[in-house]
Write a protein that holds these residues in place. Structure first.
Motif, PDB file in Angstrom:
ATOM      1  N   VAL A 153      21.405  72.082  63.718  1.00 15.20           N
ATOM      2  CA  VAL A 153      22.062  71.885  62.432  1.00 15.20           C
ATOM      3  C   VAL A 153      21.038  71.332  61.445  1.00 15.20           C
ATOM      4  CG1 VAL A 153      23.909  70.662  61.198  1.00 15.20           C
ATOM      5  CG2 VAL A 153      24.274  71.393  63.545  1.00 15.20           C
ATOM      6  N   ARG A 154      21.102  71.774  60.203  1.00 17.87           N
ATOM      7  CA  ARG A 154      20.331  71.195  59.106  1.00 17.87           C
ATOM      8  C   ARG A 154      21.220  70.162  58.407  1.00 17.87           C
ATOM      9  NH1 ARG A 154      16.251  72.608  55.168  1.00 17.87           N
ATOM     10  NH2 ARG A 154      16.835  71.934  53.065  1.00 17.87           N
ATOM     11  N   VAL A 155      20.696  68.980  58.179  1.00 21.29           N
ATOM     12  CA  VAL A 155      21.463  67.881  57.604  1.00 21.29           C
ATOM     13  C   VAL A 155      20.832  67.479  56.273  1.00 21.29           C
ATOM     14  CG1 VAL A 155      22.328  65.531  57.939  1.00 21.29           C
ATOM     15  CG2 VAL A 155      22.107  67.071  59.904  1.00 21.29           C
ATOM     16  N   GLU A 156      21.666  67.355  55.226  1.00 24.57           N
ATOM     17  CA  GLU A 156      21.211  66.897  53.911  1.00 24.57           C
ATOM     18  C   GLU A 156      22.016  65.672  53.510  1.00 24.57           C
ATOM     19  OE1 GLU A 156      21.516  70.074  51.149  1.00 24.57           O
ATOM     20  OE2 GLU A 156      20.000  71.332  52.137  1.00 24.57           O
ATOM     21  N   VAL A 157      21.315  64.631  53.122  1.00 21.56           N
ATOM     22  CA  VAL A 157      21.948  63.374  52.732  1.00 21.56           C
ATOM     23  C   VAL A 157      21.921  63.265  51.217  1.00 21.56           C
ATOM     24  CG1 VAL A 157      21.866  60.856  52.928  1.00 21.56           C
ATOM     25  CG2 VAL A 157      21.262  62.283  54.893  1.00 21.56           C
ATOM     26  N   GLN A 158      23.101  63.111  50.616  1.00 17.69           N
ATOM     27  CA  GLN A 158      23.241  63.031  49.171  1.00 17.69           C
ATOM     28  C   GLN A 158      23.614  61.600  48.770  1.00 17.69           C
ATOM     29  OE1 GLN A 158      22.558  65.839  47.663  1.00 17.69           O
ATOM     30  NE2 GLN A 158      22.742  67.242  49.397  1.00 17.69           N
ATOM     31  N   THR A 159      23.074  61.141  47.660  1.00 18.29           N
ATOM     32  CA  THR A 159      23.378  59.805  47.166  1.00 18.29           C
ATOM     33  C   THR A 159      24.055  59.878  45.807  1.00 18.29           C
ATOM     34  OG1 THR A 159      21.198  59.590  46.124  1.00 18.29           O
ATOM     35  CG2 THR A 159      21.416  58.797  48.386  1.00 18.29           C
ATOM     36  N   ALA A 160      24.600  58.766  45.373  1.00 13.57           N
ATOM     37  CA  ALA A 160      25.300  58.711  44.088  1.00 13.57           C
ATOM     38  C   ALA A 160      24.336  59.023  42.959  1.00 13.57           C
ATOM     39  CB  ALA A 160      25.910  57.323  43.880  1.00 13.57           C
ATOM     40  N   GLY A 161      24.690  60.000  42.146  1.00 14.64           N
ATOM     41  CA  GLY A 161      23.870  60.349  40.992  1.00 14.64           C
ATOM     42  C   GLY A 161      22.664  61.199  41.307  1.00 14.64           C
TER      43      GLY A 161
END
Length: 482
Positions: free
Chosen positions: A115-123
């Motif tokens: 699996v490819r995992v992408e971590v997103q943050t606020a803004g």
């Protein structure tokens, strides 16, 4: 305290190498297929093959080093990521800033259970951390540690939630039926994009293969009467490409609301699961393509703050839905955008028709007449004026607005009819523009901006009476009093 550390799956080295090779395919093909340089001398075959092998070896070494240097750790309330071959980059992401953890399974990922995992943050306008390849179990474990309130998940389909882990009222799901997928694919607006990409690719054929003289050969091989059929074949090919791409992209489309988040899952060859926090959504758009209007279908899009501009992952809330189901869908999935069943609709006044029907046909007619003085066949452009006038009349008939409490609803048409639902709290700015013709008719153009994907989204309604435009500006200015 949650603590975890690890590194990527070794297959990440292969993916990094393939990414480099992908960028080198075109220049390597040009080198291998070109028989002569511009000076007339040919490069030796062993020289061409040698450079190709050097590039391949370099990509393999770089992929291995990038995998070797990548490490991550979850501890002390933050995600730590260390990466970089020559320049080491250290990222420290507090867990409370993480908005979503998105999962992707490409074709190669699925073959090896990764699996490819992408971590997103606020803004954030792009992923703060990307894990190109993790085992499914490790990806589920990492996701459960990074997303607040998630229970640890077992192996299997990424993002799967054990049955009974949530109350039914907090989990509502819509799935795209196969029939709706096929209709959406056949009538998608991606046809124009396919035509432009196909045309751009064809324009480069003679540059990539100068010795073949592709278009000279086609011109000599085709009879003049066959040229229109050839052009029709190109359009048919573009339509087929856009249909296939849409099917591959939106197959198995599912949207699930879990408390204050939406989980969007889609894809046939490449499976993606994207998390959209409801607070990121600034506005929704209900789009009706001309063919969809005949059968009562619409697509729903969202304008989001964050990384939604990347490939449009967050744009589609649902690719195709019957109009009679729209109200229930919005009520369940995005309740902050719910509009009453019979809002008070304000249509444009009759005098606004001049602002739509006059300028475009007039400019087209003047351009055709001016070009006809040089090339008589250009007068044929005058035949386009009546269809353009009908289209502009259609735009006028579709336009309008309504206001329901703290919601502004704007309807307009380019080719597809669009209904934008904008909460007052999400409006970034409101401006009123007045042109010479509008000034004489007492009309204005309203422009509403909301934050979206770092660039902003703008909704424009032309032909609004000046008193109504001033009323909407006053409504925005008094937002803090409401």
């Amino acid at each position: 305290m949650k603590t975890s550390s690890g590194r990527l799956h070794p297959f990440a080295a292969v993916l990094a190498s393939l990414q480099i090779v992908k960028g080198l395919i075109v220049p390597l093909l040009v080198i291998l297929l070109s028989k002569h340089s511009h000076s007339g001398t040919g490069a030796p075959i062993y020289f061409q093959v040698g450079w190709s092998l050097v590039a391949l070896a370099g990509s393999i070494v770089w992929g291995f080093l990038s995998w070797r240097r990548f490490r991550y750790e979850v501890s002390d309330g933050q995600l730590k990521v260390i990466q970089g071959v020559f320049v080491q980059k250290k990222s420290f992401i507090p867990l409370e800033r993480i908005q979503s953890v998105d999962l992707t399974e490409g074709v190669l990922h699925r073959l090896f259970g990764l699996v490819r995992v992408e971590v997103q943050t606020a803004g954030g306008q792009k992923p703060e951390a990307v894990f190109p390849a993790l085992a499914r179990g490790e990806a589920a474990r990492l996701r459960s540690m990074l997303e607040p309130g998630r229970a640890p998940q077992g192996q299997g389909q990424p993002g799967a939630v054990p049955a009974g882990s949530e109350p039914p009222k907090l989990r509502m799901t819509y799935k795209l039926p196969a029939g709706s997928l096929f209709v959406a694919a056949l009538t998608t607006g991606g046809f124009g994009v396919s035509v432009s990409l196909l045309t751009a690719a064809m324009s480069k054929l003679d540059e990539l293969f100068p010795d073949f003289h592709v278009y000279r050969y086609l011109w000599n091989a085709l009879d003049a009467a066959m040229i229109p059929l050839f052009a029709l074949g190109i359009l048919l090919l573009a339509w087929m490409i856009s249909t296939i791409v849409s099917i591959l992209k939106f197959a198995n489309f599912t949207i699930t609301r879990k408390e204050n988040k939406l989980l969007l899952t889609r894809g046939l060859l490449e499976r993606r699961q994207v998390t959209v926090p409801l607070r990121r959504i600034q506005a929704i758009r209900i789009v009706e393509e001309p063919l969809w209007q005949l059968f009562g279908f619409s697509a729903i899009y969202a304008e989001t703050v964050g990384y939604g501009a990347q490939k449009g992952e967050n744009a589609h809330l649902f690719p195709l839905l019957r109009n009679r189901e729209l109200g229930e869908f919005v009520k369940r999935m995005t309740p902050q955008f719910e509009v009453p069943a019979s809002p008070e609709h304000h249509a444009l006044p009759r005098r606004a028709l001049w602002c739509y029907a006059l300028p475009a046909p007039l400019v087209l007619a003047l351009a055709a007449i001016a070009a006809g003085l040089i090339a008589p066949w250009a007068y044929a452009g005058l035949l386009l004026c009546p269809p353009v006038m009908i289209w502009q009349w259609w735009r006028y008939r579709s336009a309008g607005w309504s206001r329901e409490g703290r919601l502004l609803v704007i309807r307009f048409r380019r080719l597809a009819k669009t209904t934008a639902v904008i909460p007052l709290s999400r409006v970034q700015s409101v401006s009123v523009e007045t042109g010479p013709l509008q000034r004489r008719l007492g009309l204005s153009t309203l422009r509403v901006a909301v934050a979206s994907s770092g660039r902003g989204a703008f909704f424009r309604l032309a032909g609004l009476p000046e008193p109504e435009a001033r009323e909407l500006v006053r409504w925005y200015r008094d937002r803090n009093k409401r």
